[in-house]
Design a protein around this motif. Structure first.
Motif, mmCIF file in Angstrom:
data_model
loop_
_atom_site.group_PDB
_atom_site.id
_atom_site.type_symbol
_atom_site.label_atom_id
_atom_site.label_comp_id
_atom_site.label_asym_id
_atom_site.label_seq_id
_atom_site.Cartn_x
_atom_site.Cartn_y
_atom_site.Cartn_z
ATOM 1 N N UNK A 1 26.411 -26.165 -10.667
ATOM 2 C CA UNK A 1 26.284 -27.140 -11.721
ATOM 3 C C UNK A 1 25.473 -26.537 -12.865
ATOM 4 N N UNK A 2 25.954 -26.711 -14.093
ATOM 5 C CA UNK A 2 25.306 -26.172 -15.281
ATOM 6 C C UNK A 2 24.309 -27.195 -15.829
ATOM 7 N N UNK A 3 23.074 -26.756 -16.077
ATOM 8 C CA UNK A 3 22.044 -27.631 -16.627
ATOM 9 C C UNK A 3 21.701 -27.171 -18.032
ATOM 10 N N UNK A 4 21.260 -28.140 -18.857
ATOM 11 C CA UNK A 4 20.841 -27.817 -20.202
ATOM 12 C C UNK A 4 19.536 -27.031 -20.205
ATOM 13 N N UNK A 5 19.310 -26.306 -21.288
ATOM 14 C CA UNK A 5 18.126 -25.450 -21.422
ATOM 15 C C UNK A 5 16.834 -26.257 -21.311
ATOM 16 N N UNK A 6 16.853 -27.465 -21.851
ATOM 17 C CA UNK A 6 15.663 -28.321 -21.856
ATOM 18 C C UNK A 6 15.604 -29.285 -20.676
ATOM 19 N N UNK A 7 16.614 -29.288 -19.832
ATOM 20 C CA UNK A 7 16.669 -30.263 -18.745
ATOM 21 C C UNK A 7 15.718 -29.880 -17.607
ATOM 22 N N UNK A 8 14.790 -30.784 -17.257
ATOM 23 C CA UNK A 8 13.843 -30.480 -16.180
ATOM 24 C C UNK A 8 14.497 -30.623 -14.807
ATOM 25 N N UNK A 9 14.657 -29.504 -14.113
ATOM 26 C CA UNK A 9 15.354 -29.543 -12.823
ATOM 27 C C UNK A 9 14.654 -28.770 -11.707
ATOM 28 N N UNK A 10 13.678 -27.909 -12.039
ATOM 29 C CA UNK A 10 13.086 -27.025 -11.039
ATOM 30 C C UNK A 10 11.721 -27.525 -10.581
ATOM 31 N N UNK A 11 11.541 -27.611 -9.272
ATOM 32 C CA UNK A 11 10.251 -27.992 -8.704
ATOM 33 C C UNK A 11 9.253 -26.847 -8.836
ATOM 34 N N UNK A 12 7.974 -27.177 -8.801
ATOM 35 C CA UNK A 12 6.920 -26.184 -8.963
ATOM 36 C C UNK A 12 7.032 -25.071 -7.920
ATOM 37 N N UNK A 13 7.407 -25.429 -6.692
ATOM 38 C CA UNK A 13 7.510 -24.416 -5.632
ATOM 39 C C UNK A 13 8.612 -23.410 -5.930
ATOM 40 N N UNK A 14 9.707 -23.882 -6.507
ATOM 41 C CA UNK A 14 10.827 -23.005 -6.860
ATOM 42 C C UNK A 14 10.420 -22.074 -7.994
ATOM 43 N N UNK A 15 9.791 -22.619 -9.024
ATOM 44 C CA UNK A 15 9.365 -21.815 -10.171
ATOM 45 C C UNK A 15 8.362 -20.758 -9.722
ATOM 46 N N UNK A 16 7.403 -21.170 -8.893
ATOM 47 C CA UNK A 16 6.391 -20.229 -8.401
ATOM 48 C C UNK A 16 7.043 -19.092 -7.615
ATOM 49 N N UNK A 17 8.015 -19.431 -6.782
ATOM 50 C CA UNK A 17 8.681 -18.401 -5.978
ATOM 51 C C UNK A 17 9.500 -17.461 -6.850
ATOM 52 N N UNK A 18 10.261 -18.015 -7.769
ATOM 53 C CA UNK A 18 11.116 -17.216 -8.648
ATOM 54 C C UNK A 18 10.283 -16.257 -9.497
ATOM 55 N N UNK A 19 9.127 -16.724 -9.976
ATOM 56 C CA UNK A 19 8.293 -15.913 -10.859
ATOM 57 C C UNK A 19 7.209 -15.129 -10.104
ATOM 58 N N UNK A 20 7.198 -15.279 -8.798
ATOM 59 C CA UNK A 20 6.207 -14.582 -7.951
ATOM 60 C C UNK A 20 4.768 -14.875 -8.372
ATOM 61 N N UNK A 21 4.492 -16.150 -8.582
ATOM 62 C CA UNK A 21 3.123 -16.573 -8.898
ATOM 63 C C UNK A 21 2.743 -17.740 -8.008
ATOM 64 N N UNK A 22 1.472 -18.013 -7.909
ATOM 65 C CA UNK A 22 0.983 -19.116 -7.085
ATOM 66 C C UNK A 22 1.174 -20.430 -7.844
ATOM 67 N N UNK A 23 1.548 -21.506 -7.150
ATOM 68 C CA UNK A 23 1.678 -22.800 -7.833
ATOM 69 C C UNK A 23 0.399 -23.204 -8.580
ATOM 70 N N UNK A 24 -0.753 -22.772 -8.068
ATOM 71 C CA UNK A 24 -2.016 -23.098 -8.732
ATOM 72 C C UNK A 24 -2.076 -22.477 -10.138
ATOM 73 N N UNK A 25 -1.441 -21.336 -10.297
ATOM 74 C CA UNK A 25 -1.385 -20.705 -11.621
ATOM 75 C C UNK A 25 -0.609 -21.597 -12.586
ATOM 76 N N UNK A 26 0.490 -22.168 -12.113
ATOM 77 C CA UNK A 26 1.278 -23.075 -12.954
ATOM 78 C C UNK A 26 0.469 -24.328 -13.301
#
Length: 124
Positions: free
Chosen positions: A1-26
């Motif tokens: 499924x294609x999401x818009x650039x501004x559409x909020x769809x990613x949970x903090x845990x997913x973003x942290x994993x993808x970017x290899x950072x701790x959720x606390x950093x976010x």
């Protein structure tokens, strides 16, 4: 499924994993006002692709260039202001081109986000 650039769809845990950072950093970036994720009704953070790209920029500035978070804040604000000025310049250029026949010929050159406008001697 294609999401818009501004559409909020990613949970903090997913973003942290993808970017290899701790959720606390976010969470810290959010506290510092550097990123503003959306919230679900249950108050869970949701990030858009635009947010992720902004976080990538923050990471480049802090990790690769040694900029502290206060410096990052200044850089991001200046970047936003520059984008607004460029949009205004584009609007003014279009307006000038519309009126070009009425006020005489002008030469518009665009290079590296700076605009130089040269007018001929006719009065406006």
């Amino acid at each position: 499924m294609q999401h818009g650039y501004d559409e909020p769809v990613y949970l903090i845990s997913v973003v942290a994993k993808v970017l290899s950072i701790h959720p606390q950093t976010l969470r810290q970036y959010e506290r510092e006002g550097l990123v503003e994720p959306s919230r679900t009704d249950g108050k869970m953070r949701l990030y858009s692709q635009k947010d992720i790209d902004r976080i990538k920029l923050i990471l480049r500035l802090t990790r690769d260039m040694g900029v502290n978070l206060a410096g990052v804040d200044v850089i991001l604000k200046l970047k936003t202001q520059l984008n607004e000025f460029e949009a205004l310049i584009d609007e003014l250029r279009l307006e000038l081109e519309r009126h070009q026949g009425k006020v005489g010929k002008s030469i518009i050159k665009h290079k590296n986000s700076f605009d130089l406008i040269f007018y001929d001697e006719k009065k406006i």
